[in-house]
Design a protein around this motif. Structure first.
Motif, PDB file in Angstrom:
ATOM      1  N   ALA A   1      31.343  25.632  44.890  1.00  0.00           N
ATOM      2  CA  ALA A   1      32.006  24.351  44.666  1.00  0.00           C
ATOM      3  C   ALA A   1      33.482  24.558  44.347  1.00  0.00           C
ATOM      4  N   ALA A   2      34.282  23.587  44.736  1.00  0.00           N
ATOM      5  CA  ALA A   2      35.707  23.633  44.411  1.00  0.00           C
ATOM      6  C   ALA A   2      35.882  23.596  42.898  1.00  0.00           C
ATOM      7  N   GLN A   3      36.749  24.461  42.390  1.00  0.00           N
ATOM      8  CA  GLN A   3      36.929  24.533  40.941  1.00  0.00           C
ATOM      9  C   GLN A   3      38.048  23.592  40.518  1.00  0.00           C
ATOM     10  N   SER A   4      37.816  22.891  39.407  1.00  0.00           N
ATOM     11  CA  SER A   4      38.770  21.888  38.966  1.00  0.00           C
ATOM     12  C   SER A   4      39.797  22.449  37.998  1.00  0.00           C
ATOM     13  N   SER A   5      39.446  23.575  37.343  1.00  0.00           N
ATOM     14  CA  SER A   5      40.392  24.155  36.393  1.00  0.00           C
ATOM     15  C   SER A   5      40.085  25.635  36.214  1.00  0.00           C
ATOM     16  N   VAL A   6      41.042  26.347  35.645  1.00  0.00           N
ATOM     17  CA  VAL A   6      40.841  27.773  35.386  1.00  0.00           C
ATOM     18  C   VAL A   6      39.673  27.961  34.421  1.00  0.00           C
ATOM     19  N   ASN A   7      39.563  27.063  33.450  1.00  0.00           N
ATOM     20  CA  ASN A   7      38.474  27.145  32.466  1.00  0.00           C
ATOM     21  C   ASN A   7      37.121  27.059  33.143  1.00  0.00           C
ATOM     22  N   GLU A   8      36.992  26.058  34.022  1.00  0.00           N
ATOM     23  CA  GLU A   8      35.727  25.839  34.702  1.00  0.00           C
ATOM     24  C   GLU A   8      35.396  27.028  35.600  1.00  0.00           C
ATOM     25  N   GLU A   9      36.422  27.575  36.236  1.00  0.00           N
ATOM     26  CA  GLU A   9      36.233  28.724  37.116  1.00  0.00           C
ATOM     27  C   GLU A   9      35.688  29.916  36.325  1.00  0.00           C
ATOM     28  N   LEU A  10      36.248  30.138  35.136  1.00  0.00           N
ATOM     29  CA  LEU A  10      35.808  31.260  34.298  1.00  0.00           C
ATOM     30  C   LEU A  10      34.356  31.068  33.864  1.00  0.00           C
ATOM     31  N   ILE A  11      34.035  29.842  33.422  1.00  0.00           N
ATOM     32  CA  ILE A  11      32.694  29.570  32.912  1.00  0.00           C
ATOM     33  C   ILE A  11      31.660  29.709  34.021  1.00  0.00           C
ATOM     34  N   PHE A  12      31.939  29.075  35.168  1.00  0.00           N
ATOM     35  CA  PHE A  12      30.957  29.108  36.243  1.00  0.00           C
ATOM     36  C   PHE A  12      30.922  30.470  36.931  1.00  0.00           C
ATOM     37  N   GLY A  13      32.054  31.168  36.913  1.00  0.00           N
ATOM     38  CA  GLY A  13      32.083  32.522  37.460  1.00  0.00           C
ATOM     39  C   GLY A  13      31.151  33.441  36.683  1.00  0.00           C
ATOM     40  N   LEU A  14      31.212  33.334  35.352  1.00  0.00           N
ATOM     41  CA  LEU A  14      30.339  34.156  34.506  1.00  0.00           C
ATOM     42  C   LEU A  14      28.882  33.762  34.714  1.00  0.00           C
TER      43      LEU A  14
END
Ligand code: CUA
Length: 284
Positions: free
Chosen positions: A25-38
């Motif tokens: 999914a397209a990431q909306s923020s760096v925070n969300e990217e980090l959380i969902f990446g982990l």
């Protein structure tokens, strides 16, 4: 054994299909990217282990279903070393992956020890919000005070070279820039929560809890109060609007009362900004 291999093969194939079918999914923020990446990393480790364990279990139950004289495995040093080392490797991976994410200022907040050294740039005082931790250079990041009160949100934007901009209910932030949100409260406990951007922080009276974000997708995101604070809690909502950097500058200019271009941001600029701001307030 042939059957077991076939079973494992089928399960592994299914797993590969799930991964391939999973649209990132397209990431909306760096925070969300980090959380969902982990989350994804841990899932990719957990799923094969689950498949392996369940596969062995199902195979064993089937293979030995008519065994009237079972013999338990005894003293298998190789087996014991294997599962101890394998478990240690997996736990190390989980620990390191989590630590990397928790150590990021985008997750741990402005006080987290940043791996990229941005801790060095943090000052004790962010000059408009005494006691808040922010970047020493006001041009380095956008800074907003998020002020909770029964039962609404007030957002006070630092506006270098002009009058600070306050707005109730809607938080406007620019896309692609680091934003410091200095969260505090006027009365008692609240918590700011923007699930779409991966943001959550408690709001305490008399102190600033600073979170850092960088939105990467324009749009409108729902903001909730995530700490029960009274009869109005469920209606203590807000909106986060992620706009382009030009639109954000425009927003600051239009709402700071100066209405024009920032002329160097000297004292006369501030004075005229204040004066016209007050005038328009009176006129309204
Ligand atoms: Cu404020 Cu719940």
């Amino acid at each position: 054994m042939k059957q077991a291999r076939r079973l494992l093969g089928v399960l592994t194939g299914l797993f590969a299909l799930v991964i391939l079918a999973d649209p990132v999914a397209a990431q909306s923020s760096v925070n969300e990217e980090l959380i969902f990446g982990l989350n994804r990393k841990l899932l990719y480790v957990a799923v094969p282990i689950t498949v392996l364990v369940e596969g062995i279990l199902i195979y064993t139950v089937y293979r030995f279903r008519d065994n009237d004289d079972p013999k338990p495995t005894q003293e298998n040093r190789r087996l014991e070393i294997t599962w101890t080392v394998a478990t240690a490797i997996i736990l190390l991976f989980v620990g390191l992956a989590s630590y990397q994410v928790l150590g990021s200022p985008f997750i741990g907040g402005a006080t987290a020890t940043a791996g990229d050294g941005s801790q060095a740039n943090l000052m004790e005082l962010s000059y408009d919000y005494p006691g808040a931790k922010g970047p020493a250079d006001p041009d380095e990041a956008v800074q907003v005070e998020v002020d909770a009160m029964k039962y609404q949100w007030q957002f006070n934007h630092q506006n270098p070279g002009g009058q600070n901009v306050g707005e109730t209910g809607t938080l406007v932030i620019p896309e692609g820039r680091t934003v410091y949100l200095h969260v505090t409260s006027q009365d008692w406990l609240h918590a700011v929560h923007v699930p779409g951007l991966g943001l959550k922080q408690d709001a305490f009276p008399g102190q600033y809890n600073t979170i850092v974000t960088k939105a990467t997708e324009r749009g409108s995101y729902q903001l909730y109060c995530a700490e029960y604070c009274g009869v109005g809690h469920s209606n203590m909502l807000g909106t986060v609007e992620v706009v382009s950097q030009e639109e954000y500058q425009q927003y600051l200019q239009e709402n700071s009362g100066s209405g024009g271009n920032s002329s160097g941001g000297n004292s006369s600029g501030n004075a005229s900004g204040n004066a016209s701001g007050n005038a328009s307030l009176v006129a309204a």
